[in-house]
Design a protein around this motif. Structure first.
Motif, PDB file in Angstrom:
ATOM      1  N   GLU A 181      40.337  42.431  18.080  1.00  0.00           N
ATOM      2  CA  GLU A 181      38.865  42.474  18.062  1.00  0.00           C
ATOM      3  C   GLU A 181      38.305  41.679  19.238  1.00  0.00           C
ATOM      4  OE1 GLU A 181      35.443  40.388  15.331  1.00  0.00           O
ATOM      5  OE2 GLU A 181      37.169  41.262  14.299  1.00  0.00           O
ATOM      6  N   ASP A 182      38.907  40.531  19.510  1.00  0.00           N
ATOM      7  CA  ASP A 182      38.476  39.696  20.636  1.00  0.00           C
ATOM      8  C   ASP A 182      38.758  40.391  21.969  1.00  0.00           C
ATOM      9  OD1 ASP A 182      37.913  36.915  21.978  1.00  0.00           O
ATOM     10  OD2 ASP A 182      39.899  37.497  22.700  1.00  0.00           O
ATOM     11  N   LEU A 183      39.948  40.982  22.117  1.00  0.00           N
ATOM     12  CA  LEU A 183      40.305  41.651  23.365  1.00  0.00           C
ATOM     13  C   LEU A 183      39.309  42.752  23.716  1.00  0.00           C
ATOM     14  CD1 LEU A 183      44.181  41.990  22.906  1.00  0.00           C
ATOM     15  CD2 LEU A 183      43.021  40.588  24.624  1.00  0.00           C
ATOM     16  N   LEU A 184      38.891  43.500  22.722  1.00  0.00           N
ATOM     17  CA  LEU A 184      37.997  44.639  22.963  1.00  0.00           C
ATOM     18  C   LEU A 184      36.591  44.221  23.379  1.00  0.00           C
ATOM     19  CD1 LEU A 184      39.118  47.002  20.071  1.00  0.00           C
ATOM     20  CD2 LEU A 184      39.564  47.278  22.528  1.00  0.00           C
ATOM     21  N   LYS A 185      36.278  42.937  23.252  1.00  0.00           N
ATOM     22  CA  LYS A 185      34.955  42.453  23.660  1.00  0.00           C
ATOM     23  C   LYS A 185      34.899  42.092  25.143  1.00  0.00           C
ATOM     24  CE  LYS A 185      33.524  40.882  19.091  1.00  0.00           C
ATOM     25  NZ  LYS A 185      33.187  39.731  18.213  1.00  0.00           N
ATOM     26  N   VAL A 186      36.047  42.197  25.828  1.00  0.00           N
ATOM     27  CA  VAL A 186      36.097  41.884  27.263  1.00  0.00           C
ATOM     28  C   VAL A 186      36.618  43.110  28.006  1.00  0.00           C
ATOM     29  CG1 VAL A 186      37.055  40.384  29.048  1.00  0.00           C
ATOM     30  CG2 VAL A 186      36.570  39.449  26.769  1.00  0.00           C
ATOM     31  N   GLU A 187      35.910  43.539  29.036  1.00  0.00           N
ATOM     32  CA  GLU A 187      36.350  44.651  29.874  1.00  0.00           C
ATOM     33  C   GLU A 187      36.371  44.156  31.319  1.00  0.00           C
ATOM     34  OE1 GLU A 187      37.517  48.831  30.150  1.00  0.00           O
ATOM     35  OE2 GLU A 187      37.643  47.178  28.735  1.00  0.00           O
ATOM     36  N   PRO A 188      37.531  43.679  31.792  1.00  0.00           N
ATOM     37  CA  PRO A 188      37.609  43.041  33.114  1.00  0.00           C
ATOM     38  C   PRO A 188      37.059  43.889  34.253  1.00  0.00           C
ATOM     39  CG  PRO A 188      39.658  42.772  31.909  1.00  0.00           C
ATOM     40  CD  PRO A 188      38.829  43.713  31.112  1.00  0.00           C
ATOM     41  N   ILE A 189      37.274  45.186  34.188  1.00  0.00           N
ATOM     42  CA  ILE A 189      36.849  46.061  35.270  1.00  0.00           C
ATOM     43  C   ILE A 189      35.342  45.996  35.492  1.00  0.00           C
ATOM     44  CG2 ILE A 189      36.433  48.193  33.983  1.00  0.00           C
ATOM     45  CD1 ILE A 189      38.681  47.986  37.047  1.00  0.00           C
ATOM     46  N   ARG A 190      34.596  45.732  34.428  1.00  0.00           N
ATOM     47  CA  ARG A 190      33.139  45.643  34.561  1.00  0.00           C
ATOM     48  C   ARG A 190      32.711  44.400  35.322  1.00  0.00           C
ATOM     49  NH1 ARG A 190      31.317  47.310  28.374  1.00  0.00           N
ATOM     50  NH2 ARG A 190      32.137  49.452  28.414  1.00  0.00           N
ATOM     51  N   HIS A 191      33.518  43.362  35.249  1.00  0.00           N
ATOM     52  CA  HIS A 191      33.210  42.136  35.984  1.00  0.00           C
ATOM     53  C   HIS A 191      33.591  42.283  37.452  1.00  0.00           C
ATOM     54  CE1 HIS A 191      32.233  39.572  32.477  1.00  0.00           C
ATOM     55  NE2 HIS A 191      33.050  40.400  31.837  1.00  0.00           N
ATOM     56  N   LEU A 192      34.701  42.962  37.699  1.00  0.00           N
ATOM     57  CA  LEU A 192      35.176  43.076  39.081  1.00  0.00           C
ATOM     58  C   LEU A 192      34.185  43.821  39.964  1.00  0.00           C
ATOM     59  CD1 LEU A 192      37.661  42.257  40.787  1.00  0.00           C
ATOM     60  CD2 LEU A 192      38.467  44.602  40.524  1.00  0.00           C
ATOM     61  N   VAL A 193      33.407  44.712  39.406  1.00  0.00           N
ATOM     62  CA  VAL A 193      32.459  45.462  40.243  1.00  0.00           C
ATOM     63  C   VAL A 193      31.427  44.534  40.884  1.00  0.00           C
ATOM     64  CG1 VAL A 193      32.755  47.551  38.871  1.00  0.00           C
ATOM     65  CG2 VAL A 193      30.880  45.988  38.315  1.00  0.00           C
ATOM     66  N   ARG A 194      31.259  43.333  40.345  1.00  0.00           N
ATOM     67  CA  ARG A 194      30.310  42.375  40.924  1.00  0.00           C
ATOM     68  C   ARG A 194      30.958  41.442  41.942  1.00  0.00           C
ATOM     69  NH1 ARG A 194      28.839  38.727  37.852  1.00  0.00           N
ATOM     70  NH2 ARG A 194      30.125  39.003  35.998  1.00  0.00           N
ATOM     71  N   TYR A 195      32.265  41.604  42.124  1.00  0.00           N
ATOM     72  CA  TYR A 195      32.991  40.711  43.021  1.00  0.00           C
ATOM     73  C   TYR A 195      32.906  41.214  44.459  1.00  0.00           C
ATOM     74  CZ  TYR A 195      36.812  37.952  44.987  1.00  0.00           C
ATOM     75  OH  TYR A 195      37.560  37.109  45.769  1.00  0.00           O
TER      76      TYR A 195
END
Length: 260
Positions: A181-195
């Protein structure tokens, strides 16, 4: 030849005040001027040494090349405080932020030249943190881009613990009851687009845990930073042969040497 680096055991608190433990590798040149540094994030059920000590080898290679390296155990892993059954991805992300702040606070480190390196789930931590901590450069090894894939792996591989209703384990590690449940609350790819910094994506051709599609997703992610994908022919998830390991470390040194 004697390794010119300085290796120092370190301890620092995470956001909740619990102690994280690790090893700081400093090049000899750090005694003369501040040097760039890299924070290493280990994978799920791993520790700061890495399989076949790949993190130790990489940290020493970085220090030899004039770049400091901090490898540490997330809360609940290795020698850090806590139990693995308390581990969550969001907890590891906050631990990672604490590690970056610790490294930047060291007198020998140039705080403007700090990079991140993550393996597997540690890659997801690195990708998530990179934009908010303003990492100078980023390297991802066998990195998780979509946490749903890791959830499927856990569902298939985890086993019930006899006599413990609802408790599950993976390779001798008891899991947090709400880990998926915790893992599914984080989507790393969505953060990388701001990098906006440069990202090197290293992925094994025959990764048995994280499909190559994750690496390609990172490569295709929108963003202004330069990206490069290196495939390691024939390699497994943790690069468990000397030639594979050597190539991964060589590519990593080249990237950080160019961008830090």
């Amino acid at each position: 030849m004697k390794n010119p680096a300085i290796e120092r055991f370190v301890e620092f608190p995470n956001r909740t005040g619990r102690t994280l433990r690790g090893m700081l590798h400093l090049p000899a040149s750090a005694t003369k001027r501040p040097v760039p540094g890299v924070v290493l994030f280990h994978g799920f059920t791993g520790d700061r040494r890495g399989r076949h000590w790949i993190f130790i080898k990489c940290a020493r290679a970085l220090a030899k090349a004039g770049i400091a390296a901090l490898r540490f155990d997330f809360y609940g892993s290795g020698e850090s405080d806590g139990e693995f059954r308390e581990m969550t991805l969001r907890g590891e992300i906050t631990d990672g932020r604490s590690a970056v702040a610790f490294l930047r606070g060291e007198a020998d480190i140039d705080p403007e030249r700090v990079g991140l390196l993550g393996l597997s789930l540690g890659g997801a931590v690195a990708a998530t943190l990179a934009p908010s901590v303003h990492a100078k450069a980023l390297v991802l090894w066998s990195a998780v881009a979509h946490t749903s894939g890791l959830c499927e792996h856990i569902k298939k591989s985890a086993r019930k613990i006899p006599g413990r209703p609802g408790a599950m384990e993976l390779e001798g590690h008891e899991l947090h009851p709400r880990l998926n449940e915790d893992l599914l609350k984080v989507e790393p790819i969505r953060h990388l687009v701001r990098y906006q910094g440069p990202t090197l994506i290293v992925h094994p051709e025959k990764d048995e845990i994280i499909p190559v599609s994750h690496a390609r997703a990172y490569l295709r992610a929108p963003g202004s930073g330069a990206k490069e994908l290196v495939m390691i022919a024939g390699a497994d998830h943790v690069y468990s042969s000397v030639p594979w390991e050597s190539e991964v470390i060589r590519c990593t040194l080249r990237w950080f040497g160019r961008h830090l």
